[in-house]
Scaffold this active site. Structure first.
Site, PDB file in Angstrom:
ATOM      1  N   ASP A  39     100.155  57.235  98.371  1.00 14.71           N
ATOM      2  CA  ASP A  39     100.494  58.644  98.573  1.00 14.71           C
ATOM      3  C   ASP A  39     100.826  58.869 100.052  1.00 14.71           C
ATOM      4  OD1 ASP A  39     100.106  61.529  97.169  1.00 14.71           O
ATOM      5  OD2 ASP A  39      99.531  61.615  99.286  1.00 14.71           O
ATOM      6  N   ASN A  74     107.990  68.697 104.633  1.00 12.54           N
ATOM      7  CA  ASN A  74     108.834  69.632 103.898  1.00 12.54           C
ATOM      8  C   ASN A  74     108.836  71.018 104.549  1.00 12.54           C
ATOM      9  OD1 ASN A  74     109.876  67.996 101.861  1.00 12.54           O
ATOM     10  ND2 ASN A  74     108.116  68.296 100.530  1.00 12.54           N
ATOM     11  N   HIS A  88     113.307  70.317 102.974  1.00 14.50           N
ATOM     12  CA  HIS A  88     113.180  69.383 101.856  1.00 14.50           C
ATOM     13  C   HIS A  88     114.153  68.209 101.969  1.00 14.50           C
ATOM     14  CE1 HIS A  88     110.290  71.662  99.456  1.00 14.50           C
ATOM     15  NE2 HIS A  88     110.878  72.737  99.948  1.00 14.50           N
ATOM     16  N   ASP A 131     113.117  64.431 101.384  1.00 14.26           N
ATOM     17  CA  ASP A 131     113.844  63.487 100.517  1.00 14.26           C
ATOM     18  C   ASP A 131     114.212  62.218 101.278  1.00 14.26           C
ATOM     19  OD1 ASP A 131     113.643  65.306  98.502  1.00 14.26           O
ATOM     20  OD2 ASP A 131     115.713  66.027  98.639  1.00 14.26           O
ATOM     21  N   GLU A 180     105.246  62.750  96.045  1.00 14.24           N
ATOM     22  CA  GLU A 180     105.160  61.755  97.109  1.00 14.24           C
ATOM     23  C   GLU A 180     104.262  60.585  96.721  1.00 14.24           C
ATOM     24  OE1 GLU A 180     102.243  65.128  98.144  1.00 14.24           O
ATOM     25  OE2 GLU A 180     104.170  64.872  97.139  1.00 14.24           O
TER      26      GLU A 180
END
Length: 482
Positions: free
Chosen positions: A354, A362, A367, A371, A397
Site C-alpha cells: 500500500d 491526490n 489526481h 495516477d 493504491e
C-alpha cells in the site's frame, strides 16, 4: 463422421465463447456492486433515514438479484433524503447569514472578540465531508469506466460526471452528479446484459441452422431408405412372378412373353428409382452448396466472436491505468497457485503493498499526479520482480504480490530491495521533489490454510507496518509474536 465431429467441435467452441461472455458480464456486475457498496458506506452518517435506505441497497446486492423497478423507487427515496439534507444545510446557512455582523457589534461599543459560531463550523465540516464523498465517488466511477463498456453518449456523460465529482466545489452541481450515479450503474448493467443476450441470440440462430441442415439430411436419408426398400420389394415380387410362370407354363412362347413382361416391369422400377435418386442427389447438392456458404459465413463470424471474446477477457482481467492484472485476475491466479500448493506443498508467500499517504498526493497535486505515481510504481514492480512472481493492482493504491516456491524470508529480501528502490525514485510535482514510499505485509501458506486466511494475515501485517510508522515491511509471523 468427420463432418459430424467438426460440427461438434464448433458447437463446443460456441458454448465456450458463451461461457466467456457470461463470465465477463459477471465481472462487470461485481465491479458495479463493489462501487455501490463503497459509495453507500462513504455516504453514511448524514441522516438516519438515508442510512436505512443505503442499508437496503447493500442488502439487495447481497441477494445477487436486483429488481430494477424497485431500485428506481429506492433511488427516488434517496433523492428526497438528499434534498432534505440540502434544505437543512441551506436553512442553517441563511440563519447564519442573518446574524449580526462583528463590525456592527463593534460600531458603537468596544466589546471582546466574538468567537466563531458553532453552526458555521458544522456547516463547513458538513460541506468538507460531502466534497470528500463526491471525490471518492469520482475515483470509484473512474475504476468503473475502466472495467465496463458503455455507448459513446453514456460514456461521454460519465466522463464529464467524473470530472465534476473530482474537481467541483459546488454542492448543487455535485448533488445532481451523485443522483446520476445510480442511473449510470443501471445503464451499464442493462448494456452488458443486452450484449450478452444478443450474443446468445446469434448463437441460437446458428445452432438453428445446424439443426435445419441435419433435419434435411435425416429426411433425405429416410427417403433413400424407403425408396431402396420399395425397389427391393418390387424386384422380389417380379422375380417371384417369373418363377411361378416358369413352373406353371407349358407353352414356351407364352413363357417368353411373360418373362419379358416381368423383366420390363423390374426395369421400370429400377428406372423410377434411378430418376428419384438423381433428383435427390441434385437437391442434396444444392443444399450442400448452400450449407457451405452458410458455414463460410459462420466461420468468419465465429473467428470474429472469438477474437472479441479474447479482447474482452483481456480487458476484463487488466487494470487499464497500470496495465497490471486486476483484482479478478489475481483471484484466478491465487486459486491456481493455492491448488498447486495443496498438491505439492511447495513454499508459497503472498504480499499486500500500500502506497503511504497516497491521499496527500491526490489532494496536494491532483489526481493526474496520483495516477502517474501508480503507473511508475507499477512499472518498477514489473521490472524488479522475477518472471515467476506475480503482481496485480488490487484497487486504489493497493497492490498484491505472489511469490511461488518462496518462503517469507526470501520474499522479504526481494520486497526490501523494491522498497529501497522506489523510495529513491525522483518524483517531482509542481517543480517540487516528493518522496513516495510504501508499506507491505507478507504471509506464507501453512498447513490447513485457506486463501482467505492467508490474505487476512497479510492484511494484518500490512496495517501493523502502517501503524509502526510506514515505509516498512512486516512478516505475519513477526506480527504474531508482538
Amino acid at each position: 463422421m468427420a463432418s459430424d465431429q467438426s460440427w461438434k467441435e464448433k458447437y463446443l467452441q460456441a458454448l465456450e465463447s458463451s461461457d466467456s461472455r457470461e463470465e465477463q458480464w459477471q465481472t462487470e456486475r461485481n465491479t458495479l456492486e463493489r462501487m455501490l457498496v463503497r459509495t453507500s458506506l462513504a455516504s453514511e452518517g448524514q441522516s438516519r433515514e438515508l442510512d436505512l435506505l443505503l442499508a437496503r441497497v447493500r442488502k439487495d446486492l447481497r441477494k445477487k438479484t436486483v429488481d430494477v423497478e424497485a431500485w428506481r423507487e429506492l433511488q427516488e427515496q434517496i433523492d428526497r433524503q438528499v434534498a432534505l439534507l440540502d434544505e437543512h444545510t441551506e436553512a442553517k446557512q441563511a440563519q447564519a447569514s442573518s446574524a449580526p455582523s462583528r463590525d456592527s457589534l463593534n460600531s458603537n461599543a468596544e466589546v471582546a472578540p466574538v468567537a466563531s459560531i458553532p453552526g458555521d463550523d458544522r456547516d463547513l465540516a458538513d460541506n468538507s465531508g460531502r466534497l470528500r464523498i463526491a471525490q471518492r465517488v469520482g475515483q470509484l466511477l473512474g475504476q468503473l469506466l475502466d472495467q465496463v463498456s458503455l455507448d459513446s453518449v453514456a460514456e461521454a456523460r460519465a466522463r464529464e460526471l467524473q470530472r465534476v465529482l473530482l474537481s467541483s466545489d459546488d454542492w448543487n452541481e455535485l448533488r445532481e452528479g451523485l443522483n446520476y450515479v445510480a442511473e449510470l450503474v443501471i445503464t451499464a448493467v442493462n448494456r452488458s446484459r443486452g450484449e450478452f443476450e444478443a450474443f446468445l441470440k446469434r448463437l441460437d440462430e446458428r445452432l438453428a441452422l445446424l439443426h435445419e441442415h441435419f433435419a434435411e439430411q435425416s429426411t433425405a436419408q429416410m427417403d433413400r431408405l424407403s425408396a431402396s426398400e420399395t425397389l427391393d420389394q418390387e424386384i422380389r415380387e417380379g422375380m417371384a412372378r417369373i418363377g411361378a410362370d416358369v413352373r406353371d407354363s407349358e407353352d414356351l412362347t407364352q413363357l417368353k412373353a411373360s418373362v419379358s413382361r416381368h423383366l420390363s416391369s423390374i426395369g421400370d422400377a429400377v428406372g423410377r428409382f434411378r430418376d428419384k435418386e438423381t433428383d435427390r442427389e441434385k437437391v442434396m447438392s444444392d443444399q450442400l452448396r448452400a450449407m457451405q456458404e452458410k458455414i463460410a459465413v459462420m466461420e468468419a463470424n465465429s473467428e470474429q466472436l472469438q477474437s472479441e471474446v479474447r479482447r474482452e477477457r483481456e480487458r476484463a482481467m487488466t487494470d487499464l491505468l497500470t496495465q497490471l492484472p486486476n483484482r479478478e485476475a489475481w483471484q484466478e491466479r491465487l486459486s491456481f497457485e493455492f491448488n498447486r500448493w495443496q498438491r505439492y506443498q511447495n513454499e508459497l508467500t503472498i504480499g499486500l503493498l500500500d502506497i503511504d499517504l497516497f491521499k496527500r498526493i491526490n489532494d496536494g497535486y491532483g489526481h493526474k499526479a496520483g495516477d502517474r505515481v501508480l503507473q511508475l510504481i507499477s512499472r518498477e514492480l514489473k521490472a524488479s520482480l522475477r518472471t515467476t512472481d506475480y503482481v496485480a493492482r488490487y484497487g486504489g493504491e493497493e497492490f498484491v504480490l505472489m511469490f511461488p516456491e518462496t518462503g517469507p524470508d526470501a520474499a522479504l529480501v526481494a520486497m526490501e530491495k523494491l522498497r529501497q528502490r522506489i523510495s529513491k525514485l525522483p518524483f517531482h510535482f509542481s517543480g517540487e521533489p516528493v518522496s513516495v514510499t510504501f508499506s507491505a505485509g507478507l504471509a506464507a501458506f501453512r498447513r490447513g490454510d485457506s486463501e482467505e486466511a492467508v490474505f487476512e494475515r497479510a492484511d494484518r501485517a500490512l496495517y501493523l507496518a502502517k501503524d509502526s510508522g510506514r515505509n516498512r515491511i512486516n512478516i505475519e509471523d513477526e506480527d504474531a509474536s508482538q
